[in-house]
Each structure stands twice: as structure tokens, then as C-alpha cells.
Design a protein around this motif. Structure first.
Motif: not given
Length: 607
Positions: A189-217
């Protein structure tokens, strides 16, 4: 020419054993990534090792598994299966099973989760499971090596209403990604979340004002483009820091996604035009853009960017020069199927015609369109730089160097061929072009001479025919969809000497990035087996198999050499409605006879 089934070798079964009975029939059979067979009877799901010819495992509670819910998970030794409700009661359950051992590594009922999607994450050596539990969205990571859950996580309220019905394959709008640190990046939805690949814990989160429609590395997976409406953000994957701070990049129109341009830049498509964005700084190359229609696709040419507006009923494309200015606009009154830049101009195809548009003024070079009377089948000859088109019993070649068309052969009829139900396939061989449909094989040399053109009598719509038609349909859809504009995807790059070259690219963030990474990321022997077989089945084959009715009236398979057109093997089934699997990696055939017996054939027997 109708071929007799009496002119070539007949192969006898290598083995036969009984799995079904008068009461418990074999309902279906499939082959897994590791080569083992899976068969469902009325009572159980069974695994069969073709090498030992033994039943290796049996799961009685999965006897109601549906064939249409069987799915191999690409590049892994696992398959997914779903059982139906029993007498309309209870709820379906989804299981992920290790093919060689029958070990259930995940069961939706045990996990109390309804699976929405699964995604192999080769960089993490794991399988991502997405699903819902008690109106909450969950993800779980299954370790490839151990087959055990590495971690699971609640990622918020589940989708409801129409959006949930439309998006049944994933709980996320944007597919999850793996960054350079082997952490998982998800968009919810409005959030982009980075999770640790080993244990699933949060690395960082960022919330946007609107729903994110697309993202690309980015290529190096160190940064993440995020878009919604007419806004763009560029986040560092280490900590989520924005290249723009609080004031995001604002486009002239609504963003339609990004496409690779070079190793440091991307083309950003939007509803009013295009621009080039720097992946390091996030800056736009052109301060002033040309006003265009809604751009949803692009092509790279030596004269600039071809910006395309492809809609359901019409197509427009524009040439944008290296300064971002519009050179010309070209309009088609029907949707384009293929748009391909050549040295002399832009080659386009609709479902009814083709022409070449020159670069200088955007005018058609050919005084007359090439008329396409019937739905075309396409192929590429990379060595001769040709686009091949089979339509209306003719084979034409279009040079991608100068755009000129050559009629290779005026008459190449494929008997009973119906392009509305199937599309022929075109394969480049050492001596010419091999063209085949469900019941036809032909070879045309590079100058257009027909070497052979053979037809095989249809056996009827049995299970086997339906399986073949499904396979042919998958191959045919590469260039068949009018709504999906096709191209040989190219981007400018430099070779080891620093010279500018064009390269065909595969973006690692898309679904086209497959199991090539398995061997490097996973040491498990079963994965090596699955990857080896996957590679083998993708290799060019020298023979193909056609289901036919022999002169004796018996249905069976014919193995045909693509280069000579000769029939190598005759395999009668003795069953009007056989289910069968051709194992292209091992060159074997497995057949279910009379819903009770499984037969195995060695297709190398003629050698």
C-alpha cells in the motif's frame, strides 16, 4: 502428403506397472522439475521414480488433488498442489511438496494460511510464500536447503473487495525484490519495507502519502525507484534515504513505469511523455519535455527514443531525439503487434498489414502495405538478421538491417491448419527454417526452396491432444497478442574494449529472471538436478513428437527428425484416450493406459 505409420521403427515399452485398479483409477499424471512423476488416483497422490520404476512415496490425504492446480515451482525441486473440497465440504488446502521424497514442506491448513502466491528468491536461496490469515496478510520464507520455514511475518491488513478479487496471485501490487544486501524489499500500500533476509526483522520502513503504484531496483540493486501518480522517489536500499528528501520528483504526467536505458540511466514513461532519469542522482536529463500522448512503451534506436502509445484500438509512436525534442509523430488506426527498429526505419505489424517508417520525417517507405490476410506466426533469424512471418500459406522474411521484404516461398500450405485455434512455430535450423503446427512439419531452405512438407492425421481431441495444444499455445503466444506489443529488447552498452554496442537485456527484477542463479546460490543436490533438467529442456532439440492416428486406426506418437523430415519412431498407445508425458531432458515417454497402467519408453531406442 499423409504419411504411413508402417515405414519406421516401432518401439516397445521399457517397463509397465499397474498403479490404478478397477475401483481406483489414475486420474492424471505430471512430471516434476527433478524428473520424477506424480500421479493422482482416487485414493492418493503418488511419486514415481522412472529410473528405478518404483513408487517412491504416497500421500493418501492428497488423493483429491486437482491436475489444474498442479504447478512446478521453477528452478526448484518443489511442486505445489491444491486439493478440492470433499463433497463440497471443508476448505481446499495447498501443499508444497519436495518431488523426490514426497515431504510436505508447507501446508496451508497446518499454517492456517490461504496461499495467494509464491516466488522463488534465488538470491536468498529461499521460497517466499504470500497469503492471508484471519484477514491479515502474512509472508513466510522457506529455506531451499533445509525445506524449513526460515521466518514468517504479519505485514498488515489483507486486501478486501474488488482489489482482492482482481489480484489473486499476490498480496502485493509490486512483486517483492531482493536488494544487494540480500534483504527483502516489499511494497505494501503506502509503505516500502526492507526486511532482513535471514530473520525477517525490519531494516527500514518508509511511508508515502499515496499508495505506491510501482517500484524497481537499479541494476546493481543498491537503489530503489518508487512511483505513484506523478511522483518519483529514489531510495538507497541500505537505509531507505531519499535522493530528493521531503520534496519528491514531480513529473508532467502520471508515471507508467521505467525501462532500462543504459547502466546508469532509466527511461521514465508517463501520461504526457518520456524523460531519462539518472539512477545515481535522481535528476531528469531534459528540463523541458515534448508533450506527447500517454506513453506506455519505448524502443531504443540510433536516432533517439521511440515513444509508443499502444491502445486497444489504435497505436501512436513518436521519435524523440537526444535533446528530448519530438521529431515526428506516426499514427495507426489499429493496434500494433510488433514494432521493431531496423537500420533503415521502424518496421511495424498490425494484424492486417505491415510497413516501414523512415527515421527522418516519419513517413512510410513502402508505397504499398504488406497485406496480412490471416493471423501471422513470427520467428527470428539472428544470424541473418531476419524477421520471419508465416501467413496465408506464405513464408516472408523481413531484413532488420534495411527493412526490405523477401517472399521466401509463395506456397507452403499446412493441411487443416487453423491460425485462429493455433499458431505455427518457426525454428532456425542448420539448413533452413523448420515450421510446424500440431499436425504438420515442413522445412524451407534459406533461399525459399521447400525441402519437405508433411501432414499427420489428427488423432482426435484426447487428453494427449489437449496437452499438445496447450503446449503449442504457450509457444505461439510469444508474438500473437495484439495488446502486448513485442520487440527484441535491446539497450546500448559498452563491450570490454569500451566500444558502444547493443545488447539483449534481461532485467533481474522481472519474471524473466529465472533459475540461472540456482546453481550459484544453492548447493543442494536436488536443486542442481532441477536446474540441469531445466537447462536441458530449454536446449534446441533435433526432433519433435506429434500425436497421430496410424493407418491401422490406433492412436500413437511419431518422433520426427527436424532436419530430414524422416519419421524415426512409431509408438502406438492402444488407448483411444491416453495421457502421456514426453520428457525432453531424458528423451523418455511415459503413458497412462486404460486408467490403470503406466508405461515407459526409451525414445533413444532408434539410435
Amino acid at each position: 502428403m499423409l504419411l504411413s505409420a508402417l515405414s519406421y521403427a516401432q518401439v516397445q515399452p521399457e517397463f509397465e506397472f499397474q498403479l490404478g485398479t478397477t475401483v481406483t483409477k489414475i486420474k492424471w499424471m505430471q512430471q516434476t522439475n527433478t524428473g520424477s512423476l506424480v500421479a493422482a488416483t482416487d485414493l492418493s497422490l503418488a511419486g514415481i521414480d522412472p529410473k528405478t520404476k518404483q513408487i517412491t512415496w504416497e500421500i493418501k490425504e492428497l488423493g483429491s488433488a486437482s491436475e489444474d492446480k498442479f504447478e512446478n515451482i521453477i528452478g526448484t525441486p518443489y511442486f505445489m498442489i491444491e486439493t478440492a473440497k470433499s463433497l463440497g465440504l471443508g476448505k481446499p488446502q495447498t501443499s508444497i511438496i519436495e518431488a523426490e521424497t514426497g515431504k510436505i514442506i508447507f501446508n496451508s491448513n497446518d499454517a492456517d494460511m490461504k496461499i495467494s502466491g509464491k516466488r522463488p528468491l534465488y538470491h536468498l536461496g529461499a521460497l517466499l510464500i504470500e497469503g492471508t490469515r484471519n484477514k491479515r496478510s502474512f509472508i513466510a520464507l522457506l529455506d531451499f536447503n533445509t525445506g524449513k520455514e526460515r521466518w514468517s511475518k504479519d505485514v498488515g491488513a489483507a486486501k478486501t473487495g474488488l482489489s482482492a478479487l482482481l489480484n489473486t496471485r499476490s498480496i502485493f501490487t509490486v512483486p517483492p525484490m531482493v536488494d544487494k544486501n540480500k534483504n527483502l524489499v516489499i511494497v505494501d500500500k503506502n509503505n516500502v519495507i526492507c526486511l532482513n533476509g535471514n530473520d525477517g526483522s525490519d531494516v527500514w520502513r518508509k511511508e508515502f502519502k499515496e499508495k505506491v503504484e510501482d517500484a524497481m531496483l537499479t541494476y546493481d540493486r543498491s537503489k530503489l525507484f518508487v512511483t505513484y501518480e506523478n511522483r518519483v522517489d529514489l531510495l538507497g536500499t541500505d537505509n531507505g534515504t531519499s535522493a530528493y528528501g521531503e520534496k519528491l520528483l514531480k513529473l508532467n504526467g502520471k508515471c507508467n513505469g521505467l525501462a532500462p536505458y543504459d547502466k546508469k540511466s532509466y527511461i521514465i514513461k508517463h501520461s504526457e511523455g518520456v524523460n531519462i532519469i539518472d539512477a545515481e542522482t535522481g535528476e531528469l536529463r531534459w528540463k523541458k519535455e515534448s508533450s506527447l500522448d500517454n506513453i506506455n512503451d519505448i524502443r531504443l534506436t540510433g536516432y533517439g527514443i521511440l515513444a509508443i502509445n499502444n491502445e486497444e484500438k489504435a497505436t501512436k509512436f513518436y521519435l524523440i531525439n537526444n535533446e528530448g525534442k519530438k521529431v515526428w509523430k506516426f499514427e495507426l488506426s489499429s493496434p500494433a503487434v510488433i514494432i521493431e527498429p531496423t537500420e533503415k526505419g521502424i518496421l511495424y505489424f498490425t494484424e492486417s498489414r505491415a510497413n516501414l517508417v523512415e527515421y527522418e520525417k516519419g513517413k512510410e517507405l513502402w508505397k504499398r502495405d504488406i497485406k496480412i490476410r490471416k493471423r501471422p506466426a513470427f520467428g527470428f533469424d539472428d544470424e541473418r538478421n531476419r524477421l520471419l512471418v508465416y501467413s496465408d500459406d506464405k513464408l516472408n522474411a523481413f531484413s532488420l538491417a534495411d527493412g526490405n521484404m523477401t517472399v521466401l516461398t509463395e506456397a507452403l500450405p499446412l493441411k487443416d491448419y487453423d491460425e485462429d485455434k493455433e499458431l505455427a512455430t518457426i525454428e532456425v535450423r542448420k539448413s533452413g527454417y523448420f515450421i510446424n503446427s500440431l499436425q504438420n512439419t515442413s522445412l524451407v531452405d534459406f533461399d525459399g526452396k521447400v525441402i519437405f512438407n508433411h501432414n499427420y492425421k489428427e488423432a482426435g481431441l484426447s487428453k494427449g491432444v489437449r496437452a499438445l495444444m496447450k503446449g503449442a499455445a504457450v509457444a505461439a503466444t510469444i508474438y500473437s497478442g495484439a495488446k502486448t506489443l513485442q520487440s527484441v529488447r535491446m539497450r546500448p552498452a559498452t563491450d570490454k574494449d569500451g566500444n558502444l554496442v547493443n545488447e539483449i537485456y534481461v532485467d533481474e527484477n522481472t519474471s524473466t529472471y529465472r533459475s540461472a542463479q540456482v546453481g550459484g546460490d544453492v548447493a543442494n543436490g536436488l536443486f542442481a538436478m532441477a536446474n540441469k533438467r531445466w537447462t536441458a529442456t530449454k536446449a534446441t532439440k533435433d526432433a519433435l513428437f506429434i500425436l497421430t492416428k496410424f493407418e491401422s486406426g490406433v492412436n500413437g506418437l511419431v518422433k520426427i527428425d527436424k532436419d530430414s523430415g524422416k519419421d524415426l519412431v512409431n509408438i502406438p498407445f492402444g488407448d483411444k484416450d491416453p495421457a502421456y508425458i514426453v520428457d525432453e531432458a531424458e528423451n523418455k515417454l511415459y503413458v497412462v493406459i486404460k486408467d490403470k497402467f503406466i508405461q515407459g519408453y526409451d525414445l533413444n531406442a532408434n539410435k
